[in-house]
Design a protein around this motif. Structure first.
Motif, mmCIF file in Angstrom:
data_model
loop_
_atom_site.group_PDB
_atom_site.id
_atom_site.type_symbol
_atom_site.label_atom_id
_atom_site.label_comp_id
_atom_site.label_asym_id
_atom_site.label_seq_id
_atom_site.Cartn_x
_atom_site.Cartn_y
_atom_site.Cartn_z
ATOM 1 N N GLU A 3 0.818 -1.210 0.000
ATOM 2 C CA GLU A 3 0.000 0.000 0.000
ATOM 3 C C GLU A 3 0.854 1.264 0.000
ATOM 4 O OE1 GLU A 3 -3.738 2.100 2.363
ATOM 5 O OE2 GLU A 3 -2.758 0.326 3.221
ATOM 6 N N VAL A 4 1.948 1.253 0.724
ATOM 7 C CA VAL A 4 2.818 2.436 0.793
ATOM 8 C C VAL A 4 3.329 2.785 -0.606
ATOM 9 C CG1 VAL A 4 4.981 3.331 1.681
ATOM 10 C CG2 VAL A 4 3.508 1.975 3.180
ATOM 11 N N ALA A 5 3.735 1.760 -1.351
ATOM 12 C CA ALA A 5 4.234 1.989 -2.705
ATOM 13 C C ALA A 5 3.116 2.481 -3.624
ATOM 14 C CB ALA A 5 4.839 0.701 -3.254
ATOM 15 N N PHE A 6 1.915 1.927 -3.442
ATOM 16 C CA PHE A 6 0.753 2.336 -4.234
ATOM 17 C C PHE A 6 0.448 3.819 -4.014
ATOM 18 C CE2 PHE A 6 -3.945 2.915 -4.239
ATOM 19 C CZ PHE A 6 -4.180 2.691 -5.587
ATOM 20 N N ILE A 7 0.458 4.247 -2.758
ATOM 21 C CA ILE A 7 0.183 5.649 -2.432
ATOM 22 C C ILE A 7 1.279 6.552 -2.992
ATOM 23 C CG2 ILE A 7 -0.029 7.313 -0.545
ATOM 24 C CD1 ILE A 7 -1.310 5.082 1.116
ATOM 25 N N LYS A 8 2.515 6.136 -2.812
ATOM 26 C CA LYS A 8 3.646 6.937 -3.287
ATOM 27 C C LYS A 8 3.595 7.106 -4.805
ATOM 28 C CE LYS A 8 8.704 7.193 -3.164
ATOM 29 N NZ LYS A 8 9.961 6.527 -2.692
ATOM 30 N N GLN A 9 3.218 6.047 -5.500
ATOM 31 C CA GLN A 9 3.170 6.075 -6.961
ATOM 32 C C GLN A 9 2.076 6.988 -7.481
ATOM 33 O OE1 GLN A 9 2.540 2.223 -8.703
ATOM 34 N NE2 GLN A 9 2.840 2.939 -10.794
ATOM 35 N N ASN A 10 0.968 7.097 -6.746
ATOM 36 C CA ASN A 10 -0.203 7.817 -7.248
ATOM 37 C C ASN A 10 -0.532 9.105 -6.506
ATOM 38 O OD1 ASN A 10 -1.385 5.807 -9.303
ATOM 39 N ND2 ASN A 10 -1.073 4.539 -7.493
ATOM 40 N N LYS A 11 0.174 9.400 -5.434
ATOM 41 C CA LYS A 11 -0.160 10.552 -4.595
ATOM 42 C C LYS A 11 -0.175 11.849 -5.384
ATOM 43 C CE LYS A 11 1.247 13.015 -0.398
ATOM 44 N NZ LYS A 11 2.208 13.053 0.735
ATOM 45 N N GLN A 12 0.880 12.091 -6.174
ATOM 46 C CA GLN A 12 0.967 13.342 -6.925
ATOM 47 C C GLN A 12 -0.165 13.471 -7.925
ATOM 48 O OE1 GLN A 12 3.130 15.851 -6.156
ATOM 49 N NE2 GLN A 12 1.730 16.989 -7.510
ATOM 50 N N LYS A 13 -0.525 12.348 -8.539
ATOM 51 C CA LYS A 13 -1.636 12.355 -9.492
ATOM 52 C C LYS A 13 -2.929 12.761 -8.808
ATOM 53 C CE LYS A 13 -3.399 8.443 -10.625
ATOM 54 N NZ LYS A 13 -3.696 7.108 -11.202
ATOM 55 N N TRP A 14 -3.176 12.222 -7.625
ATOM 56 C CA TRP A 14 -4.393 12.566 -6.888
ATOM 57 C C TRP A 14 -4.408 14.035 -6.486
ATOM 58 C CZ3 TRP A 14 -3.515 7.790 -3.228
ATOM 59 C CH2 TRP A 14 -3.733 6.621 -3.967
ATOM 60 N N LEU A 15 -3.259 14.532 -6.036
ATOM 61 C CA LEU A 15 -3.175 15.939 -5.636
ATOM 62 C C LEU A 15 -3.382 16.856 -6.834
ATOM 63 C CD1 LEU A 15 -0.156 15.811 -3.150
ATOM 64 C CD2 LEU A 15 -2.592 16.000 -2.588
ATOM 65 N N ASP A 16 -2.814 16.487 -7.975
ATOM 66 C CA ASP A 16 -3.002 17.281 -9.190
ATOM 67 C C ASP A 16 -4.463 17.264 -9.625
ATOM 68 O OD1 ASP A 16 -0.354 17.919 -9.287
ATOM 69 O OD2 ASP A 16 0.176 16.357 -10.728
ATOM 70 N N PHE A 17 -5.114 16.113 -9.425
ATOM 71 C CA PHE A 17 -6.531 16.001 -9.767
ATOM 72 C C PHE A 17 -7.352 16.934 -8.885
ATOM 73 C CE2 PHE A 17 -10.272 12.844 -10.305
ATOM 74 C CZ PHE A 17 -10.831 13.676 -11.259
ATOM 75 N N GLU A 18 -7.017 17.008 -7.613
ATOM 76 C CA GLU A 18 -7.724 17.920 -6.716
ATOM 77 C C GLU A 18 -7.584 19.358 -7.211
ATOM 78 O OE1 GLU A 18 -7.825 17.599 -2.442
ATOM 79 O OE2 GLU A 18 -6.656 15.746 -2.539
ATOM 80 N N LYS A 19 -6.381 19.731 -7.649
ATOM 81 C CA LYS A 19 -6.164 21.088 -8.155
ATOM 82 C C LYS A 19 -7.034 21.347 -9.379
ATOM 83 C CE LYS A 19 -1.356 21.365 -6.582
ATOM 84 N NZ LYS A 19 0.064 21.482 -7.021
ATOM 85 N N ALA A 20 -7.145 20.337 -10.242
ATOM 86 C CA ALA A 20 -7.986 20.479 -11.433
ATOM 87 C C ALA A 20 -9.451 20.634 -11.055
ATOM 88 C CB ALA A 20 -7.801 19.275 -12.346
ATOM 89 N N LEU A 21 -9.879 19.901 -10.022
ATOM 90 C CA LEU A 21 -11.282 19.952 -9.593
ATOM 91 C C LEU A 21 -11.650 21.313 -9.026
ATOM 92 C CD1 LEU A 21 -11.915 16.523 -7.818
ATOM 93 C CD2 LEU A 21 -12.918 17.329 -9.942
#
Length: 327
Positions: A3-21
């Motif tokens: 899970e730690v690796a999963f979060i690390k791999q996708n965290k920036q994408k999720w944060l960027d998505f929030e900015k887009a929203l």
């Protein structure tokens, strides 16, 4: 993946998505829709491999806000319908494609049972289709109008009556799936052997090709919709029997949501099949073989493309983009 690796791999994408929203970066509704599909893929992955993680709660919340943002920005319900048929449903179909394969195998087997039983017992067709129907059709064949049954009543009355009846059948096929899928298989059995017996009956009258060209103008959508209803019923039963890493309650909830999407998709096809049967099939005997062939093959090709080819195209389109493609 841990899970730690999963979060690390996708965290920036999720944060960027929030900015887009929230308007910090500009994205069109279609771009947001593509991002939303990536997000739901991540959510599905997290639900499968980290069922008790707080990551699921975060992604659920982000998905809900994204859904609202996308559809609010589209202004009309047509945007929601377009997104459903363009992205949401195809991805659900692809994810559950094994259920479609099973549904096809089951239904084709039942058709074969209907044909085989009709070959073995000359009276089987009457038992399945009804003596009065068989005698009426034989009389129509004798009079040179084998498909006269489709000419009874007005076109509009036929359209409404046939549509409601087919919707009733598809609802039974789908909802009975809650009985561990057995109910859906039972209703598919009744309809499958009827199709087999029906086509074999016209074969014995040397009218198989003529009847097929006329009947399958509407039959492609109608029969395929029953298969998809069977698929959705199997999905419903499968979520109850095979919860995998989920709790049974969560598995049923997720399975029911996906199954309902798949079933709802059949309604336009069932409606259009009833329209063709009510307004077009009644003139089948008066039509030359070319338009009948075009309509029959056209409807069959379209529904096969949409349910079996297009979902794979959508999945490949989405997954071919890198995970960090937001700039």
């Amino acid at each position: 993946m841990r899970e730690v690796a999963f979060i690390k791999q996708n965290k920036q994408k999720w944060l960027d998505f929030e900015k887009a929203l929230f308007g910090k970066t500009e994205k069109t509704p279609d771009e947001l829709a593509d991002l939303f599909i990536h997000l739901t893929n991540d959510l599905a992955y997290a639900q499968t491999y980290y069922p008790k993680s707080k990551t699921i709660q975060y992604l659920n919340d982000l998905s809900a806000r994204a859904f609202h943002k996308i559809y609010t920005s589209r202004a009309t319900s047509w945007g929601q319908i377009s997104y459903f048929f363009k992205y949401d449903l195809p991805l659900t179909l692809y994810k559950n494609r094994h259920y479609m394969l099973i549904a096809f195998i089951i239904f084709i087997f039942f058709i074969a049972v209907g044909v085989y039983s009709s070959i073995q017992d000359p009276l089987y067709v009457e038992e399945i289709l009804g003596t009065s129907y068989v005698e009426m059709t034989k009389e129509n064949i004798k009079n040179g109008d084998p498909l006269n049954v489709y000419k009874t009543g007005s076109a509009f009355e036929s359209f409404i009556g046939i549509g409601l009846n087919n919707l009733r059948i598809s609802v039974m096929v789908f909802t009975s799936g809650i009985i561990f899928g057995i109910g859906s298989i039972y209703f598919a059995f009744k309809n499958g052997i009827m199709v087999g017996a029906f086509q074999y009956f016209f074969h014995t009258e040397n009218l198989l090709l003529e009847s097929a060209l006329g009947i399958w103008m509407h039959g492609a959508f109608e029969i395929f919709s029953i298969v998809i209803a069977l698929m959705s019923g199997l999905m419903l039963g499968g979520s109850l029997l095979f919860p995998k890493n989920y709790s049974r309650k969560l598995s049923i909830r997720n399975g029911a949501a996906a199954a309902i999407k798949v079933y709802i998709s059949t309604i336009p096809f069932i409606t259009f099949a009833a329209f063709i049967e009510g307004y077009v099939t009644r003139f089948a005997d008066e039509m030359i073989w070319i338009p009948k062939t075009i309509i029959s093959l056209g409807t069959l090709s379209f529904i096969i493309w949409y349910y079996m080819i297009y979902p794979r195209k959508v999945y490949k389109k989405i997954t071919s983009k890198p995970l960090n493609f937001i700039e």
